[in-house]
Design a protein around this motif. Structure first.
Motif, PDB file in Angstrom:
ATOM      1  N   SER A  30       0.812  -1.213   0.000  1.00  0.00           N
ATOM      2  CA  SER A  30       0.000   0.000   0.000  1.00  0.00           C
ATOM      3  C   SER A  30       0.846   1.266   0.000  1.00  0.00           C
ATOM      4  N   LEU A  31       2.143   1.130   0.262  1.00  0.00           N
ATOM      5  CA  LEU A  31       3.023   2.297   0.186  1.00  0.00           C
ATOM      6  C   LEU A  31       3.130   2.841  -1.229  1.00  0.00           C
ATOM      7  N   LEU A  32       2.674   2.087  -2.217  1.00  0.00           N
ATOM      8  CA  LEU A  32       2.652   2.606  -3.587  1.00  0.00           C
ATOM      9  C   LEU A  32       1.743   3.824  -3.700  1.00  0.00           C
ATOM     10  N   ALA A  33       0.819   3.970  -2.758  1.00  0.00           N
ATOM     11  CA  ALA A  33      -0.081   5.119  -2.767  1.00  0.00           C
ATOM     12  C   ALA A  33       0.224   6.097  -1.635  1.00  0.00           C
ATOM     13  N   ALA A  34       1.394   5.981  -1.028  1.00  0.00           N
ATOM     14  CA  ALA A  34       1.748   6.840   0.103  1.00  0.00           C
ATOM     15  C   ALA A  34       2.718   7.935  -0.314  1.00  0.00           C
ATOM     16  N   TYR A  35       2.641   9.061   0.388  1.00  0.00           N
ATOM     17  CA  TYR A  35       3.612  10.147   0.231  1.00  0.00           C
ATOM     18  C   TYR A  35       4.468  10.134   1.488  1.00  0.00           C
ATOM     19  N   THR A  36       5.593   9.442   1.410  1.00  0.00           N
ATOM     20  CA  THR A  36       6.405   9.229   2.601  1.00  0.00           C
ATOM     21  C   THR A  36       7.853   9.014   2.215  1.00  0.00           C
ATOM     22  N   GLY A  37       8.737   9.252   3.137  1.00  0.00           N
ATOM     23  CA  GLY A  37      10.143   8.949   2.942  1.00  0.00           C
ATOM     24  C   GLY A  37      10.496   7.602   3.538  1.00  0.00           C
ATOM     25  N   LEU A  38      11.767   7.272   3.447  1.00  0.00           N
ATOM     26  CA  LEU A  38      12.387   6.128   4.120  1.00  0.00           C
ATOM     27  C   LEU A  38      12.109   4.771   3.472  1.00  0.00           C
ATOM     28  N   TYR A  39      11.121   4.684   2.612  1.00  0.00           N
ATOM     29  CA  TYR A  39      10.816   3.416   1.957  1.00  0.00           C
ATOM     30  C   TYR A  39      11.130   3.484   0.462  1.00  0.00           C
ATOM     31  N   SER A  40      12.047   4.353   0.071  1.00  0.00           N
ATOM     32  CA  SER A  40      12.274   4.594  -1.357  1.00  0.00           C
ATOM     33  C   SER A  40      12.607   3.311  -2.116  1.00  0.00           C
ATOM     34  N   VAL A  41      13.528   2.532  -1.587  1.00  0.00           N
ATOM     35  CA  VAL A  41      13.967   1.349  -2.333  1.00  0.00           C
ATOM     36  C   VAL A  41      12.988   0.185  -2.153  1.00  0.00           C
ATOM     37  N   TYR A  42      12.251   0.165  -1.062  1.00  0.00           N
ATOM     38  CA  TYR A  42      11.234  -0.879  -0.875  1.00  0.00           C
ATOM     39  C   TYR A  42      10.040  -0.627  -1.792  1.00  0.00           C
TER      40      TYR A  42
END
Length: 251
Positions: free
Chosen positions: A146-158
């Protein structure tokens, strides 16, 4: 249209020794499916064999197969083993993945390459091989995030290594027109499994919980019904990513 069931259907599950993949295997077995329980390393062998035993106890059939899905030859061997044992493959579900959480400025080349190998390359070739082997009226399901729809840092490579799978899915679903094979993704919210916690702090766990409709993480039990749906009554859904996350993110 006749009802679609899982009775005697052969399902290859990537990452099926534990967590979501293990539960998917056990639940599909209740409807008489035949499961290929993939696991990656020797450390997961016992859990894979337990999943096999659970599948048989639930009324299905199964065997375990070890392989590194980042190696194309081993993906091919996984499907070869399925056909040798059961004569065909009807469905593929890939739950295998890897997560790291860190700033982009601290991400090494080795970490980048490993994440893309597990989350992108392995997914691509699991889908490719499934497309070659599946019977008509089959289904391909890949677990993303679900991070594909998130505006967030720290998970760039995931999240970045999961993102290509959406295009793989759209492309393959189009290429398989005429065979009645659906290709979709499921994007869970942060799941309450051992996969999740090592990358997080107590504060970030609390934040993730607060972002859902009931103040909790996604449970693997929340995801399995949607996997089963895509393999049966949900056959008309195609080329999509389903965000199953209690409102954690929307798109």
């Amino acid at each position: 249209m006749p009802a679609r069931t899982l009775k005697d259907k052969v399902v290859v599950i990537g990452g099926a020794s534990k967590n979501l993949g293990g539960l998917v295997a056990r639940e599909l077995a209740r409807d008489g499916a035949k499961i290929v329980v993939h696991y990656n390393s020797d450390s997961s062998r016992d859990k894979a064999e337990q999943t096999v035993a659970d599948v048989k106890k639930a009324g299905g059939d199964a065997f375990a197969h070890q392989g590194d899905l980042t190696k194309v030859a081993e993906v091919e061997k996984l499907f070869d083993a399925a056909v040798r044992a059961f004569g065909k493959v009807d469905h593929m579900v890939n739950t295998a993945g890897m997560v790291i959480k860190k700033p982009m400025t601290e991400t090494s080349e080795e970490e980048f390459d490993k994440m893309f190998a597990v989350n992108s390359k392995a997914a691509y070739f699991m889908m490719r091989e499934a497309a070659k082997r599946l019977e008509r009226d089959g289904s391909i399901v890949t677990v993303v995030t679900s991070l594909l729809a998130a505006y967030t840092g720290l998970y760039s490579v995931y999240a970045g290594s999961k993102a290509p799978v959406e295009h793989f899915t759209r492309a393959l679903s189009k290429e398989l027109f005429g065979r009645n094979i659906s290709v979709n993704n499921i994007a869970p919210g942060p799941m309450d499994t051992p996969f999740f916690y090592p990358a997080e702090t107590d504060d970030s766990v609390a934040y993730h919980k607060s972002s859902s409709m009931n103040g909790d993480l996604t449970k693997i039990e929340d995801i399995v019904p949607y996997v089963k749906f895509l393999l049966t009554d949900g056959w008309w859904l195609n080329g999509q990513t389903l965000f199953i996350n209690g409102g954690y993110t929307t798109r």
